[in-house]
Enzyme design. Sequence first.
Site, PDB file in Angstrom:
ATOM      1  N   GLU A 231       0.845  -1.186   0.000  1.00  0.00           N
ATOM      2  CA  GLU A 231       0.000   0.000   0.000  1.00  0.00           C
ATOM      3  C   GLU A 231       0.884   1.241   0.000  1.00  0.00           C
ATOM      4  O   GLU A 231       2.073   1.185   0.360  1.00  0.00           O
ATOM      5  CB  GLU A 231      -0.937   0.007   1.209  1.00  0.00           C
ATOM      6  N   HIS A 273      -4.513   2.724   7.649  1.00  0.00           N
ATOM      7  CA  HIS A 273      -3.390   2.410   8.521  1.00  0.00           C
ATOM      8  C   HIS A 273      -2.544   3.636   8.809  1.00  0.00           C
ATOM      9  O   HIS A 273      -2.540   4.602   8.038  1.00  0.00           O
ATOM     10  CB  HIS A 273      -2.503   1.333   7.889  1.00  0.00           C
ATOM     11  N   LYS A 293       7.552  -3.721 -11.032  1.00  0.00           N
ATOM     12  CA  LYS A 293       7.471  -4.262 -12.393  1.00  0.00           C
ATOM     13  C   LYS A 293       8.832  -4.256 -13.061  1.00  0.00           C
ATOM     14  O   LYS A 293       9.231  -5.240 -13.702  1.00  0.00           O
ATOM     15  CB  LYS A 293       6.466  -3.442 -13.192  1.00  0.00           C
ATOM     16  N   VAL A 299       3.154  -7.275 -12.295  1.00  0.00           N
ATOM     17  CA  VAL A 299       2.331  -6.219 -11.712  1.00  0.00           C
ATOM     18  C   VAL A 299       1.226  -5.876 -12.702  1.00  0.00           C
ATOM     19  O   VAL A 299       1.510  -5.486 -13.854  1.00  0.00           O
ATOM     20  CB  VAL A 299       3.169  -4.963 -11.394  1.00  0.00           C
TER      21      VAL A 299
END
Length: 1063
Positions: A231, A273, A293, A299
């Site tokens: 994330e 978070h 990637k 990805v």
Amino acid sequence: MATGQLFSRTTQALFYNYKQLPIQRMLDFDFLCGRELPSVAGIINPGAEGFQKLFFGQEEIAIPVHSTVEAACAAHPTADVFINFASFRSAAASSMAALKQPTIRVVAIIAEGVPESDTKQLIAYARANNKVVIGPATVGGIQAGSFKIGDTAGTIDNIVACKLYRPGSVGFVSKSGGMSNELYNTIARVTDGIYEGIAIGGDVFPGSTLSDHVLRFNNIPQVKMIVVLGELGGRDEYSLVEALKQGKVNKPVVAWVSGTCARLFKSEVQFGHAGAKSGGEMESAQAKNQALKDAGAAVPTSYEAFETAIKETFEKLVEEGKISSVKEFTPPQIPEDLNIAIKSGKVRAPTHIISTISDDRGEEPCYAGVPMSSIVEQGYGVGDVISLLWFKRSLPRYCTHFIEICIMLCADHGPCVSGAHNTIVTARAGKDLVSSLVSGLLTIGPRFGGAIDDAARYFKDAYDRGLTPYEFVESMKKKGIRVPGIGHRIKRGDNRDKRVELLQQFAHTHFPSVKYMEYAVQVETYTLSKANNLVLNVDGAIGSLFLDLLAGSGMFSKQEIDEIVGIGYLNGLFVLARSIGLIGHTFDQKRLKQPLYRHPWEDVLYTKLVFCRGKLQVKASKFREHSTSLQRKHMKKYLGVAASSIPLLILITHVKAKARKNIWKKVMASHSQRQSNQQQPQNQAAQSSGTSNMRQHHHATESVSKAIAQYTVDAQLHAVFEQSGGSGKSFDYSQSVRTTNQSVPEEQITAYLSKIQRGGHIQPFGCMIAVDEGSFRIIAYSENAKEMLGLTPKSVLSSEKQEILSDGTDVRTLFRPSSSVMLEKAFGAREITLLNPIWIHSKNSGKPFYAILHRIDVGIVIDLEPARTEDPALSIAGAVQSQKLAVRSISQLQSLPGGDIKLLCDTVVKSVRELTGYDRVMVYKFHEDEHGEVVAETKRADLEPYIGLHYPSTDIPQASRFLFKQNRVRMIVDCHATPVRVIQDEALMQPLCLVGSTLRAPHGCHAQYMANMGSIASMAMAVIINGNDEEAIGGRNSTRLWGFGCLPSHFCSVYSISASLCM
């Protein structure tokens, strides 16, 4: 960190801060996967100990609860995972305590908001000591088919849908716990499922990183591909990028970093978070995805394409033959909890309790349907609350006011009544409020405060049947029943009880009708004509007026009134009222710091038992200090009359030890005096004191010489038996006796005595533990103690095989908490033997034991005899039957004519055999030259008689006679049984003294002797009497072993009687 997999099918965890649902979900997952060992070995709840009941499939198990991390790790050394459900305030400290334990490998911290400085310390310590931290702010992790942490993967239905009950080929790591569940489903749809999944947590500083777990997955052969979900925020993903570029990861990696939508916002965005916030360009989701990637990871262009990328990678591996198909199976059905099944309407179950007076299920409690707020807002009083909770209706105000008056008038009646006295004595003994209150309440009954119901019941019956006061009182007199509510110890016809007058005035003013009270007054008028103290008391006044309240209010039917009176409502008023006063007395005594209460001697009528013309009479005299010397003289006179009655200790098993000793001294001293009077003329009694002293000294010296000579003979016989190999097969007793006149070295005698008193073995029908009195530390124990106490690890709750019974163990940890409290109280007692036996339970097995305690030179010995559940003495009926037999036997002894010892002994053996059930019971008497004779006997009809047989003095060695003066009851359960060795602390200077032990093993010579006599089990009880004046040395009182009560059991397997009966 790299290494390999963290968990397996045998992994066990310690769970910190008990949470029922996560633990139960872990156990349900274990059952689903077919684990044999529950994954939760123990629970840590600071300040609490014991067990928590949970389900392992259909079986209910008890998981031990420990108060500290250290104690839990010591008890479960194979548990290497620490699952921390503590709050963010205490999570860091408890996690650090776990990391410092050598047995802990992995720590999972569930709490969010752990201070970053604390987290950094945990990470540093874990890395320095090669340990793994998952979290903080993690949902946990899972190894499919093996182990899961807490709530990982959610419900059982989700786990089954994601195929997590068996391993797949995918290693998965994510920052987000919530997204983990989504990815578990996604991976299960397009691959053969998860092998291991970890959620590292979303804090800024995770205990372990994405790359840590990816590198670890790379080392696990069963993991064929890796899925990563990152994330935005932070730079954790770049460590994975570097690992990919450096070729450290050689398995396919499919990755996605969420948060690409952050660019749509003009300012910095904080996601769920703490670490998920958009910062610089490098921390953006787009930059991380591109870097991954470029480093070689697969990805996708969007999260929606993530599933397709995973599927394509998996199918390629299958085509290449790197992944084999997984064999599917149907997991077992998890039994559904009853409360869940009831809520879903699948089952219906009857309730166990019915309540019609209160309800606490709504927003506020209700009393008989009246909300608590209404009770307060409308100004209800105590009487109104009682009317709702007792009568389930709101009574008129005059009725509730009357109830309150009754409570006020009956709250207390001074410190001298029985209830208050009990409470005061209990409070002064240092007991708590509840104990003091209950001790007073227990006195309430027919003679104290409990007459209100009876008064109402009898007055109502008489009035309703139309009886005149004369007919009522006289009919009660004929039945031998005192009229309840009539009579007082102090008040008289000319000095009425003020409380009764106040109640009557209130009733005349407010009650619609007082017919029952008027009838009670008419009864009082008649009883006063008989005696001036037969006035209407407060019980009668309340009872009759309550009848008027029930009948006059119009709110109760006749049936309801009869039910209220029959149930005991009215006595409830007295109990409630008097509780107020009893609580006050408790507080008063504690506030005044009053010492322990002891009743004064001058207020006790002391009685003495005397025998006159062969009949038992009671001689009573009031004890006062100024008459002490006179009483002692009379006591000597009266006690001397019972010369011929010798109540052997065998028959007085239900008499207190001190009383038993005094009775024995009384009768035997009297018997010796009578024999002396019969043998010598009266004029010989007037000898000079000088001559008497010389004779005493000569006799004492002669007695000591005899004892020493006998010890020498015994020691020589012992040596000969030992030389025979201990089996007795080559031991010729008669020949040995004739050849033992040679001198024996003092060292040999000492060794012989040590062998008898400190033999180091016990009988196997019980086990023994010796404890240091000050610290409760075990200093010795018998080899069979572990097995007998259930300390051999057999529980499914743990796989460790740690010895928890050893030198230094705190003995209190081996028994249930209530048993440990009893042991602590016993250890503090001055005369510890008076408390025997103590009923205790093993902590591990729950088995009950009789604990017989006694003090020795180095501590306290605890003999533990298993309590047989079939033992009649354990039931009330059995105990009563034993008591009746003993009382009947003692009564028979007391009724015997004086002077006939033979008759007395014959009666003794018959009573003892009836009481114990032994095959043979004998009385064995020692003669002046120390040889023995059987003077009384009762037996099975098929046994050879021993009556009249004489046995040499060596049959019962002096050392054994000495032991019988210390421990007067000796039971041998099986002479063929192999003795059990006592293991003791090496720091002890000499073998443990077993003189006072009820389990002390018989000497090999004696065991062989029993076998030769055809006796397998036996019981002997010493008869101790006062010695002659000549036997006293240095002016001290002496005692002498008169003989034994012998109970051999012939030709049966083994035989024993319970410790409760022995005591």
